[in-house]
Scaffold this motif. Sequence first.
Motif, mmCIF file in Angstrom:
data_model
loop_
_atom_site.group_PDB
_atom_site.id
_atom_site.type_symbol
_atom_site.label_atom_id
_atom_site.label_comp_id
_atom_site.label_asym_id
_atom_site.label_seq_id
_atom_site.Cartn_x
_atom_site.Cartn_y
_atom_site.Cartn_z
ATOM 1 N N GLN A 1 -10.911 5.778 3.109
ATOM 2 C CA GLN A 1 -12.081 4.885 2.488
ATOM 3 C C GLN A 1 -13.220 4.747 3.543
ATOM 4 O O GLN A 1 -14.270 4.033 3.036
ATOM 5 C CB GLN A 1 -11.499 3.585 2.296
ATOM 6 N N LEU A 2 -13.078 5.317 4.836
ATOM 7 C CA LEU A 2 -14.266 5.158 5.788
ATOM 8 C C LEU A 2 -15.157 6.010 5.341
ATOM 9 O O LEU A 2 -16.239 6.052 5.644
ATOM 10 C CB LEU A 2 -13.807 5.267 7.019
ATOM 11 N N VAL A 3 -14.987 7.277 4.695
ATOM 12 C CA VAL A 3 -15.907 8.302 4.212
ATOM 13 C C VAL A 3 -16.349 8.247 2.737
ATOM 14 O O VAL A 3 -17.194 8.944 2.256
ATOM 15 C CB VAL A 3 -15.365 9.558 4.745
ATOM 16 N N LEU A 4 -15.755 7.443 1.995
ATOM 17 C CA LEU A 4 -15.926 7.233 0.566
ATOM 18 C C LEU A 4 -17.389 6.517 0.636
ATOM 19 O O LEU A 4 -17.933 5.672 1.494
ATOM 20 C CB LEU A 4 -15.021 6.400 -0.052
ATOM 21 N N LYS B 1 -8.905 2.909 7.573
ATOM 22 C CA LYS B 1 -8.981 4.125 6.682
ATOM 23 C C LYS B 1 -8.462 3.534 5.130
ATOM 24 O O LYS B 1 -8.581 4.220 4.410
ATOM 25 C CB LYS B 1 -8.108 5.319 7.314
ATOM 26 N N ILE B 2 -7.306 2.513 5.356
ATOM 27 C CA ILE B 2 -6.899 1.855 3.913
ATOM 28 C C ILE B 2 -7.290 0.414 4.002
ATOM 29 O O ILE B 2 -6.943 -0.056 5.312
ATOM 30 C CB ILE B 2 -5.388 2.292 3.766
ATOM 31 N N ARG B 3 -7.576 -0.187 3.254
ATOM 32 C CA ARG B 3 -7.880 -1.602 3.347
ATOM 33 C C ARG B 3 -7.498 -2.214 1.885
ATOM 34 O O ARG B 3 -7.336 -1.600 0.974
ATOM 35 C CB ARG B 3 -9.218 -1.957 3.977
ATOM 36 N N ARG C 1 -20.107 0.626 -1.120
ATOM 37 C CA ARG C 1 -19.411 2.377 -1.053
ATOM 38 C C ARG C 1 -18.224 2.294 -2.177
ATOM 39 O O ARG C 1 -18.190 3.126 -2.807
ATOM 40 C CB ARG C 1 -18.817 2.357 0.228
ATOM 41 N N LEU C 2 -17.564 1.097 -2.265
ATOM 42 C CA LEU C 2 -16.237 1.057 -2.986
ATOM 43 C C LEU C 2 -16.380 0.667 -4.196
ATOM 44 O O LEU C 2 -15.911 1.270 -5.404
ATOM 45 C CB LEU C 2 -15.063 0.895 -2.040
ATOM 46 N N THR C 3 -16.681 -0.624 -4.489
ATOM 47 C CA THR C 3 -16.873 -1.069 -5.791
ATOM 48 C C THR C 3 -17.730 -0.354 -6.660
ATOM 49 O O THR C 3 -17.551 -0.048 -7.718
ATOM 50 C CB THR C 3 -17.113 -2.587 -5.630
ATOM 51 N N ALA C 4 -18.973 0.002 -6.082
ATOM 52 C CA ALA C 4 -19.841 0.618 -6.602
ATOM 53 C C ALA C 4 -19.403 1.943 -7.204
ATOM 54 O O ALA C 4 -19.520 2.315 -8.328
ATOM 55 C CB ALA C 4 -21.112 1.064 -5.844
ATOM 56 N N LEU C 5 -18.604 2.766 -6.310
ATOM 57 C CA LEU C 5 -17.870 4.008 -6.938
ATOM 58 C C LEU C 5 -16.977 3.638 -7.872
ATOM 59 O O LEU C 5 -16.861 4.490 -9.196
ATOM 60 C CB LEU C 5 -17.076 4.457 -5.571
ATOM 61 N N GLU C 6 -16.131 2.338 -7.873
ATOM 62 C CA GLU C 6 -15.106 2.271 -9.240
ATOM 63 C C GLU C 6 -15.818 2.043 -10.353
ATOM 64 O O GLU C 6 -15.444 2.549 -11.403
ATOM 65 C CB GLU C 6 -14.171 1.158 -8.539
#
Length: 386
Positions: free
Chosen positions: A20-23, A46-48, A221-226
């Motif tokens: 998840q550091l590079v997503l 890397k996982i959270r 990074r992550l919520t936007a992607l989902e």
Amino acid sequence: MAETLTSIQLSDDKIQIVNQLVLPHTTEWLVIDTIEQAHDAIRSMKIRGAPAIGSLAALAFSQHLARALRSSPPPDFLSSPEALKAHVSQKLDFLFTARPTAVNLGAATRRLARTLQTSSDAGKDARKIAEDLVEDGKQIAAEDVGRNKAMAKWGGDWLVELVKGNGASGDGLNVLTVCNTGSLATSGYGTALGLITHLHETGKLGRAYFTQTAPYHQGSRLTALELKTLQIPSTMIVDTMVGSLFQHHSIHAVAVGADRIARNGDTANKIGTYNAAVLAARHNIPFIVVAPITTVDLDVADGSGIPIEHRPPLEACIVRGALYPPSLDQQGNKAQAAIMIPPEGLDGIYNPSFDVTPAELITAIVTEKGVAVKGSDGRFDLSNVV
């Protein structure tokens, strides 16, 4: 793209996690072969996400014992129940140190410790005890998706009825969330982001809003992607725009996850959650905490007893992302870089990973068992939702 919405992949004896550091710009799968690698992945983020790290810890532990059971000759710790107990206790204690605030990690290690004790008390031999532990570790991860969908429905339906009770239609609901609480933070579907997904799937959502959630930018990074992958209408805001959003837009609720919920309802969550709660209270916006039962820690009376993890100061100084304009590396991925924002050598950097939102600012706490609201005395009774 959809595979990026899975934090953990299992195939027979193989465990992989998405880094998840590079997503969101690169999808990189990392193989987890040892308990030590799982610990490092959790510690380095890397996982959270509290449920996801509990699942990974349990799965890595199961993998470790399953391989021991297949090895020939077997390792010494399978020679007796006593030797196994000493070995297992050391491994569980080590896993627990990876991140102290997220109670799901502790819940997973304590559950496995109870299984160890129960199987030992039943007079089973070392191999049978190890087999019980392997199955229980797998079950910890498998249970996550079902309970996430349950709590998402409880919370989403409760919000719709709350809005209807205030004289509105219950349609077109706008919900703000903080950090990332979706499939990437869990074994699937998500907690607070699961509530938003449920509203979208049932036609009740207007728009999801989400903060960038500095310094790690789990939101941008992550919520936007989902949300983009699920095609849910959404708008990103900078963390400091929450007050402006509440002033100028109709927001029906704030929905957040939790890394630990104390007995009185005080809740530790990603840094910035407390800010959003204070502003929500100022604007009379319901503030909803969505988390699994494993996140509720009845042994902690209130938020003062929740340990708060402080991350390395450097993490508050560096932003990582894709180069702009985009360029590709030799593997065809977008080239990324880590950028230092402040001048080097600052005397002080305050970098807690979590803050605690007092129960008085929380409207409802949702678990897979239902919705808890405060009684006439202004206090939460969590006994019906744990």
